[in-house]
Design an enzyme around this catalytic site. Structure first.
Site, PDB file in Angstrom:
ATOM      1  N   HIS A 168       0.880  -1.183   0.000  1.00 33.85           N
ATOM      2  CA  HIS A 168       0.000   0.000   0.000  1.00 33.85           C
ATOM      3  C   HIS A 168       0.913   1.228   0.000  1.00 33.85           C
ATOM      4  CE1 HIS A 168      -3.704  -2.013   2.107  1.00 33.85           C
ATOM      5  NE2 HIS A 168      -4.004  -1.765   0.843  1.00 33.85           N
ATOM      6  N   CYS A 193      -2.084   3.069   9.095  1.00 38.04           N
ATOM      7  CA  CYS A 193      -3.095   2.095   8.661  1.00 38.04           C
ATOM      8  C   CYS A 193      -4.264   2.003   9.646  1.00 38.04           C
ATOM      9  CB  CYS A 193      -2.492   0.699   8.542  1.00 38.04           C
ATOM     10  SG  CYS A 193      -1.061   0.586   7.497  1.00 38.04           S
TER      11      CYS A 193
HETATM   12  N1  ARG Z   1      -3.589  -7.067   6.590  1.00 34.32           N
HETATM   13  C1  ARG Z   1      -4.029  -5.844   5.983  1.00 34.32           C
HETATM   14  C2  ARG Z   1      -4.013  -5.988   4.466  1.00 34.32           C
HETATM   15  O1  ARG Z   1      -3.131  -6.640   3.966  1.00 34.32           O
HETATM   16  C3  ARG Z   1      -3.177  -4.687   6.416  1.00 34.32           C
HETATM   17  C4  ARG Z   1      -3.652  -3.368   5.928  1.00 34.32           C
HETATM   18  C5  ARG Z   1      -2.756  -2.237   6.246  1.00 34.32           C
HETATM   19  N2  ARG Z   1      -3.331  -1.008   5.866  1.00 34.32           N
HETATM   20  C6  ARG Z   1      -2.709   0.000   5.258  1.00 34.32           C
HETATM   21  N3  ARG Z   1      -3.332   1.103   5.102  1.00 34.32           N
HETATM   22  N4  ARG Z   1      -1.526  -0.154   4.754  1.00 34.32           N
HETATM   23  O2  ARG Z   1      -4.853  -5.468   3.785  1.00 34.32           O
END
Ligand code: ARG
Length: 359
Positions: free
Chosen positions: A253, A349
Site C-alpha cells: 500500500h 493504517c
Molecule cells: N492485513 C491488511 C491488508 O493486507 C493490512 C492493511 C494495512 N493497511 C494500510 N493502510 N496499509 O490489507
C-alpha cells in the site's frame, strides 16, 4: 501572547463552502501543516484553503507573492491554549482491535503469523495510539465486526475529501466483507458516498494520499488499487492524481512507504517505487523537501505515519530519521505497534482522517 485572543487579518485565495453540517464545522480545526488555529469563524468562511496563510511559531507569515487575494477577517487564537499541538480538531476514524488477528495471508508480513498475535498487547498498543492522537484530534469509532480481523485498519475504509468519500473496494475477498460496514458508517455520519464500480479495486487512504502542499493526490498501484482507479478519482475529486508504481511486495500500500507532510515535505522509501515513479517525486517535490527513509526504518514502517501538523506518530524511527524530521520542524512520537505489524500495518493504517485540508 498566552491568554489573549487576537484579531488578525488573513488573506485567502480560495473559498470552498462546506455543506455538510454533520462534521460539526464550527469547531476549531487545524488545517494541515499550515497550522492556523482558528478560534471562531462565521459558518460561511469555515472551510477554505489556508495554504497561503502560514501561522508558524506564533506569527502570521507574509503571503506568497503574486497570488490572487481576497480578504477575510479571521479571529486567530494566539492564546497558547489553542496552539498547533493542542487544539487540532481533526477527526480520525478508528476501529477497535476486538476481533483483530492474523487469520489469513494477503501480504508478506502475515506469513507465518497465523495465531501469533497477542490480543491483550494489541489492545494496549491500540489504546496508546488512540490516546496520543486524541490529544490532537477527535477520535470517531466504527464498531469492529467478528470475522473481519483487518477491519482495524481503517485507512482502508475509504478516501475522504470535502465531505465526499469513495468507499474501498478490496482486491482480496478476505477483506471485502468490511465494505458494507464502512459504507454504512460513512452514510450514517453525513458523508456522501461517491459511485464506484464493484469491479475496480481501490483501497482508500491506504493507497491514496493527499499532498499537504500541492493540489494533488498520490495513489499507489501495482498490488492493491487498480490502474483504473486514478482517472475515476480525478473525476470525483477534480484534483490531479499522480500514480505511483509500487514494486516491493512488502510495501503493497502507498501508505507503507510514503507520507506527505506539512509544508510540502515528502517522507518516502525510494526502493519501494518503480524508477518512473521516483522521477515523478523528483519532478514534483524540491530536493530540500524530500525526506528519504532508509531500509531499516522502512522495515519498521516509519513511513506509515499519522501526521497532524508538526506532530508525527509512527511505530518506530531510528535516531537518524528522528533527527531529520526534527530538522524539518516535526516532532516524532514513536508509538510501538508490533502486534499490528504482524498483519502488515501500523499507525497510519489504523487511522482514517475524516477531514482533509483543502490545499
Ligand atoms: N492485513 C491488511 C491488508 O493486507 C493490512 C492493511 C494495512 N493497511 C494500510 N493502510 N496499509 O490489507
Amino acid at each position: 501572547m498566552r491568554g489573549s485572543v487576537q484579531k488578525a487579518v488573513a488573506f485567502v485565495t480560495k473559498i470552498s463552502l462546506h455543506s455538510n453540517d454533520s462534521l460539526a464545522p464550527y469547531e476549531p480545526w487545524l488545517f494541515g501543516g499550515d497550522a492556523l488555529c482558528v478560534s471562531s469563524l462565521t459558518p460561511e468562511s469555515f472551510f477554505f484553503s489556508l495554504a497561503p496563510c502560514l501561522f508558524q511559531r506564533g506569527r502570521l507569515d507574509p503571503l506568497r507573492q503574486g497570488e490572487q487575494r481576497e480578504r477575510f477577517d479571521l479571529v486567530v487564537d494566539l492564546s497558547g491554549e489553542n496552539t498547533v499541538s493542542r487544539s487540532v480538531k481533526q477527526k480520525i476514524l478508528m476501529c477497535p482491535p476486538t476481533y483483530y488477528g492474523v487469520d489469513y495471508v494477503i501480504n508478506p508480513w502475515m506469513e507465518g503469523q497465523h495465531g501469533k498475535t497477542d490480543i491483550a498487547l494489541a489492545q494496549k498498543q491500540w489504546d496508546a495510539l488512540r490516546e496520543k492522537l486524541a490529544v490532537h484530534a477527535q477520535i470517531e469509532i466504527v464498531p469492529a465486526q467478528p470475522g473481519l480481523p483487518d477491519m482495524v485498519f481503517t485507512a482502508n475504509a475509504g478516501l475522504v475529501w470535502d465531505g465526499v468519500v469513495v468507499v474501498s473496494r478490496f482486491r482480496n475477498k478476505e477483506r471485502q466483507g468490511e465494505e458494507p460496514f464502512f459504507y454504512d458508517w460513512f452514510a450514517a455520519n453525513g458523508l456522501r458516498c461517491a459511485e464506484w464500480p464493484q469491479t475496480v479495486p481501490f483501497e482508500g487512504a491506504g493507497d491514496a494520499l493527499w499532498d499537504r502542499a500541492l493540489p494533488l493526490l498520490w495513489i499507489g498501484s501495482g498490488f492493491r488499487s487498480d490502474v483504473n482507479a486514478p482517472p475515476r478519482l480525478e473525476k470525483i475529486f477534480g484534483r490531479r492524481v499522480v500514480q505511483m508504481k509500487l514494486v516491493d511486495p512488502r510495501f503493497y500500500h502507498l501508505d507503507t512507504c510514503m507520507c506527505p507532510l506539512a509544508g510540502g515535505y515528502l517522507m518516502y522509501f525510494p526502493a519501494a517505487f518503480a524508477p518512473e515513479s521516483l522521477a515523478l517525486i523528483e519532478e514534483l517535490v524540491p530536493q530540500d523537501k524530500r525526506i528519504v527513509v532508509a531500509e531499516e526504518d522502512a522495515a519498521q514502517f516509519a513511513c506509515n505515519t499519522v501526521e497532524l501538523g508538526d506532530q508525527v506518530f509512527m511505530n518506530g524511527a531510528s535516531d537518524a530519521l528522528q533527527a531529520k524530521l526534527r530538522a524539518a520542524g516535526f516532532n516524532p512520537n514513536p508509538t510501538p505497534l508490533s502486534e499490528f505489524l504482524k498483519a502488515g500495518g501500523t499507525a497510519k493504517c489504523l487511522t482514517l482522517k475524516l477531514v482533509e485540508p483543502l490545499v
